[in-house]
Design a protein around this motif. Structure first.
Motif, short mmCIF file in Angstrom:
data_model
loop_
_atom_site.label_atom_id
_atom_site.label_comp_id
_atom_site.label_asym_id
_atom_site.label_seq_id
_atom_site.Cartn_x
_atom_site.Cartn_y
_atom_site.Cartn_z
N ALA A 147 124.63 83.07 25.83
CA ALA A 147 123.88 84.30 25.73
C ALA A 147 122.47 84.09 26.51
O ALA A 147 121.89 85.25 27.04
N ASN A 148 121.92 83.14 26.60
CA ASN A 148 120.58 82.87 27.42
C ASN A 148 120.87 82.92 28.92
O ASN A 148 121.37 81.83 29.49
N ASN A 149 121.05 83.89 29.66
CA ASN A 149 121.80 83.90 30.81
C ASN A 149 120.65 84.45 32.13
O ASN A 149 121.36 85.08 32.99
N VAL A 150 119.50 84.04 32.22
CA VAL A 150 118.66 84.53 33.33
C VAL A 150 119.06 84.24 34.68
O VAL A 150 119.08 85.14 35.48
N VAL A 151 119.93 83.27 34.75
CA VAL A 151 120.59 82.77 35.99
C VAL A 151 121.62 83.55 36.38
O VAL A 151 121.84 84.08 37.73
N THR A 152 122.40 83.69 35.46
CA THR A 152 123.78 84.42 35.59
C THR A 152 122.92 85.98 35.95
O THR A 152 123.66 86.70 36.99
N ARG A 153 122.15 86.76 35.35
CA ARG A 153 121.82 87.88 35.78
C ARG A 153 121.07 87.88 37.33
O ARG A 153 121.19 88.74 38.17
N TYR A 154 120.26 86.49 37.50
CA TYR A 154 119.63 86.73 38.68
C TYR A 154 120.65 86.61 40.01
O TYR A 154 120.52 87.47 40.93
N LEU A 155 121.86 86.07 40.12
CA LEU A 155 122.78 86.17 41.01
C LEU A 155 123.49 87.43 41.30
O LEU A 155 123.89 87.69 42.30
N ILE A 156 123.24 88.15 40.21
CA ILE A 156 123.86 89.70 40.13
C ILE A 156 122.87 90.66 40.93
O ILE A 156 122.99 91.35 41.62
N SER A 157 121.76 90.40 40.28
CA SER A 157 120.82 91.52 40.63
C SER A 157 119.64 91.03 41.57
O SER A 157 118.74 91.90 41.97
N LYS A 158 119.49 89.85 41.70
CA LYS A 158 118.31 89.07 42.61
C LYS A 158 117.22 89.18 42.05
O LYS A 158 115.97 88.91 42.36
N LEU A 159 116.84 89.63 40.65
CA LEU A 159 115.86 89.61 39.89
C LEU A 159 115.91 88.75 38.84
O LEU A 159 116.58 88.42 38.15
#
Ligand SMILES: *Cc1c(COP(=O)(O)O)cnc(C)c1O
Length: 430
Positions: free
Chosen positions: A276-288
């Motif tokens: 659930a600690n997914n900062v990189v998963t989110r980054y690859l989707i949102s570029k943020l």
């Protein structure tokens, strides 16, 4: 090899200095000034090379000239005195077992390599260092074991009282000699905060050389690139498009794999498998890129909200989002997904995976859905008995304890309880 700081506000430095200091004076992570690909015949000839020869060739440029070749050969030979088997689950999925070292966690290799480098740098008794680490479980055991008996290196491990498993606690607290365990009345974050305060405390750092032993240290991080070459050696005659799914927390292991790719290893793609600690998963989707405080999961060695090595990954791909995305996918899974995967792996392949490996398996499955011709290798980063409660609860079967674990369970725990930073400081100064 010279190293520069990724904050770009500190002078370049040698491998030796980068290892002894850990972080650059501007608090940046060190990164090698150049990466020269290995010659083609290294890969053509890989079937004839031993693990020691592979490792020696692969890491030589990063540690020379400070570590002479003959010394480096001994260091890698001692570091790699166990096996790294690839186990096939089916035609598309294999697992690379990284848990055959003395503490049954993949961090053994980095810890053993770094300890031997520091031991060599202290050969004339002029370079005594204190390694200070906070651990949520696995790192501490690997560091304690890897550094045991190394002359001129004192190791102080902080761990949260009552929050590591019995096995992990025994691995931290029973070795003696130059290894001291401090049992902190608090959480892992409290331990980490105390360590950070110590590194910034000039009264302390003027009296002793402190260094870190997590993957921010180049000598802990870089030797992990061996794993990917060892797996390639076992697979390249059978499969063309080899993909690695790496259960990731601080992203040191996957980043080392990307260094192997920079050395010319034909890796088609990387999958960063997250809980659930997914900062990189989110980054690859949102570029943020939005770090968050970590949340607790059953794959707790990956409970990291702000992965320290991600900045090195950005550097490898020249800070280009599109290049990064061509090479890296990332998926994130809940504890429920993870338990279901452990059961599926057990039922379908008669293989017992630990929760971290199971997250890696799910990453493989997701990638293969879009790329059915690839062969995906997920890294098994810990032996399942290190997470005994979850494993036995999920597969409903008792697991036998391996020898390495059995032998520490009978030893007596020795730890010093502390609650405040001042107590840590007093301990270090005495
Ligand atoms: C440390 C650890 C990880 C995460 O590795 P990083 O290099 O921090 O990404 C995964 N699994 C286990 C068992 C670990 O101990």
């Amino acid at each position: 090899m010279n190293y520069y700081s990724l904050n770009h506000k500190a002078p370049k430095t040698t491998f030796e200095n980068a290892v002894v200091k850990g972080l650059a004076p501007d608090k940046g992570l060190y990164f090698p000034e150049s990466i020269t690909p290995l010659p083609k015949d290294f890969f053509d000839n890989i079937d004839n090379l031993s693990h020691t020869e592979i490792a020696f060739q692969a890491i030589k440029q990063f540690v020379s000239p400070e570590i002479p070749e003959a010394v480096l050969k001994t260091i890698v030979e001692e570091t790699l005195s166990f096996d790294f088997p690839v186990i096939k689950l089916n035609d598309n999925i294999s697992t690379l077992e990284l848990f055959h070292g003395p503490t049954m966690a993949f961090k053994d290799v980095g810890a053993r390599f770094m300890a031997r480098c520091l031991g060599y740098f202290n050969k004339d008794n002029t370079n005594e260092v204190t390694v200070l680490v906070a651990t949520s479980g696995d790192t501490g055991g690997a560091v304690a074991n890897g550094f045991l008996g190394v002359k001129g290196v004192n190791v102080v491990i902080l761990y949260p009282s009552g929050k590591v498993s019995d096995i992990q606690e025994k691995q931290l607290t029973t070795l003696g000699q130059n290894i001291k365990a401090l049992e902190v009345n608090g959480t892992f974050d409290d331990c980490q905060a105390m360590v950070k305060t110590a590194f910034l405390d000039e009264e302390l750092t003027s009296k002793m050389q402190l260094t870190s032993a997590n993957s921010i240290n180049v000598a802990r991080w870089l030797p992990q690139l061996f794993y990917f070459i060892f797996a390639y050696k076992q697979l390249h005659n059978k499969y063309n498009d080899i993909v690695f799914s790496v259960p990731s927390g601080n992203f040191g292991n996957i980043c080392a794999g990307m260094m192997a790719q920079q050395l010319g290893l034909p890796i088609k793609h990387f999958v960063a498998s997250n809980n659930a600690n997914n900062v990189v998963t989110r980054y690859l989707i949102s570029k943020l890129y939005e770090p968050k405080p970590s949340v607790q999961t059953i794959s707790n060695a990956m409970d990291v909200g702000a992965p320290s090595n991600f900045i090195r990954i950005q550097e490898i791909y020249k800070n280009k989002f599109d290049t990064l995305k061509e090479n890296l996918s990332s998926y994130s899974y809940s504890d429920e997904d993870t338990k279901y995967a452990m059961l599926e792996i057990y039922n379908n392949f008669n293989y017992v995976a630990d929760p971290h490996g199971a997250v890696g398996y799910l990453g493989c499955k997701a990638y293969l859905k879009e790329n059915p011709n690839a062969h995906c290798v997920f890294l098994e980063t810990a032996h399942p008995t290190k997470f005994l409660d979850v494993v036995e609860d999920v597969i409903k079967e008792k697991q036998p304890l391996p020898e390495q674990i059995k032998s520490v369970m009978d030893n007596e725990k020795v730890s010093i309880k502390i609650s405040t930073y001042q107590e840590l400081k007093n301990f270090l100064l005495n």
